[in-house]
Design an enzyme around this catalytic site. Sequence first.
Site, PDB file in Angstrom:
ATOM      1  CG  HIS A  22       8.496  -6.059   4.224  1.00  0.00           C
ATOM      2  ND1 HIS A  22       9.611  -5.041   4.500  1.00  0.00           N
ATOM      3  CD2 HIS A  22       7.405  -5.234   4.170  1.00  0.00           C
ATOM      4  CE1 HIS A  22       9.044  -3.969   4.940  1.00  0.00           C
ATOM      5  NE2 HIS A  22       7.695  -3.903   4.777  1.00  0.00           N
ATOM      6  CE  LYS A  46       5.903   6.014   4.721  1.00  0.00           C
ATOM      7  NZ  LYS A  46       5.812   4.571   4.626  1.00  0.00           N
ATOM      8  NE  ARG A  95       3.145  -3.954  10.675  1.00  0.00           N
ATOM      9  CZ  ARG A  95       3.667  -2.948  10.646  1.00  0.00           C
ATOM     10  NH1 ARG A  95       5.094  -2.779  10.717  1.00  0.00           N
ATOM     11  NH2 ARG A  95       3.176  -1.581  10.061  1.00  0.00           N
ATOM     12  CB  SER A 133      10.901  -0.341   7.061  1.00  0.00           C
ATOM     13  OG  SER A 133      10.570  -1.480   6.323  1.00  0.00           O
TER      14      SER A 133
HETATM   15  O1  PNS Z   1       4.850   0.251   2.799  1.00  0.00           O
HETATM   16  P1  PNS Z   1       3.764   1.468   2.743  1.00  0.00           P
HETATM   17  O2  PNS Z   1       4.646   2.945   2.793  1.00  0.00           O
HETATM   18  O3  PNS Z   1       2.712   1.296   3.866  1.00  0.00           O
HETATM   19  O4  PNS Z   1       3.240   1.316   1.466  1.00  0.00           O
HETATM   20  C1  PNS Z   1       2.221   2.200   1.012  1.00  0.00           C
HETATM   21  C2  PNS Z   1       1.696   2.272  -0.429  1.00  0.00           C
HETATM   22  C3  PNS Z   1       3.115   2.389  -1.354  1.00  0.00           C
HETATM   23  C4  PNS Z   1       1.413   0.911  -0.770  1.00  0.00           C
HETATM   24  C5  PNS Z   1       0.898   3.111  -0.751  1.00  0.00           C
HETATM   25  O5  PNS Z   1       1.254   4.338  -0.559  1.00  0.00           O
HETATM   26  C6  PNS Z   1       0.565   3.375  -2.531  1.00  0.00           C
HETATM   27  O6  PNS Z   1      -0.456   2.482  -2.890  1.00  0.00           O
HETATM   28  N1  PNS Z   1       1.032   4.371  -3.154  1.00  0.00           N
HETATM   29  C7  PNS Z   1       0.807   4.349  -4.456  1.00  0.00           C
HETATM   30  C8  PNS Z   1      -0.307   5.762  -4.782  1.00  0.00           C
HETATM   31  C9  PNS Z   1      -1.485   5.202  -4.851  1.00  0.00           C
HETATM   32  O7  PNS Z   1      -2.123   4.338  -5.426  1.00  0.00           O
HETATM   33  N2  PNS Z   1      -2.167   5.848  -3.875  1.00  0.00           N
HETATM   34  C10 PNS Z   1      -3.705   5.590  -3.530  1.00  0.00           C
HETATM   35  C11 PNS Z   1      -3.954   4.722  -2.720  1.00  0.00           C
HETATM   36  S1  PNS Z   1      -5.333   4.384  -1.828  1.00  0.00           S
END
Ligand code: PNS
Length: 184
Positions: A22, A46, A95, A133
């Site tokens: 990150h 999560k 990645r 993570s």
């Molecule tokens: O590190 P992660 O868990 O892969 O991050 C995922 C994240 C937080 C970027 C994604 O779940 C997100 O954007 N959540 C916010 C809710 C949202 O806007 N959802 C629609 C995405 S298409």
Amino acid sequence: MPIARTRTAVYPGSFDPVTNGHLDVIERACRLFDRVIVAVAHNEQKAALLPIQERMRLIANVTSHLKAVEVATFDGLLVEFARNAGASTLVRGLRAVSDFEYEFQMAQMNRRLAPEIETIFLTPSEETSYLSSRLVKEIARRGGEISPFVPPPVAITLKAQFADRRKKPLPARQSGPRKLPRRK
Ligand code: PNS
């Protein structure tokens, strides 16, 4: 005279915890944008190891050398958060091919929701491209060495978390061999 516009990007994620991967992406984003908001998502789906405030504290700590970085949290839609923050761009790390499908779907959906906001993908350095993570937590949980994978304050926090958990005795039911019910 041209008006200088602030280029703002949002780098969203769970950051549970922030890893060297990150950090690598954050440093790359800082070379491209004037303001990089690292946005820690509330995600009810999560189960997180670290509370949001602790994740934010660690990110702020390990990015203190990067003047462009701000740390925030958000609860609703990512694109709404980005709009309200005046960001034109979402940054995600890519990645490997295995990341692609999920990232592509999310980028397309976010574009549908907010066509004015672009998603860009940054590839981390080779040394960090295998990090996640989830794997870092798994290694820490089993008492493995995580200092090559996370910044020092994160290693200290995780080690303390799992040391505490290991000290706590297992509930009586699990501490010895389980007795099977006798057959009648
Ligand atoms: O590190 P992660 O868990 O892969 O991050 C995922 C994240 C937080 C970027 C994604 O779940 C997100 O954007 N959540 C916010 C809710 C949202 O806007 N959802 C629609 C995405 S298409």
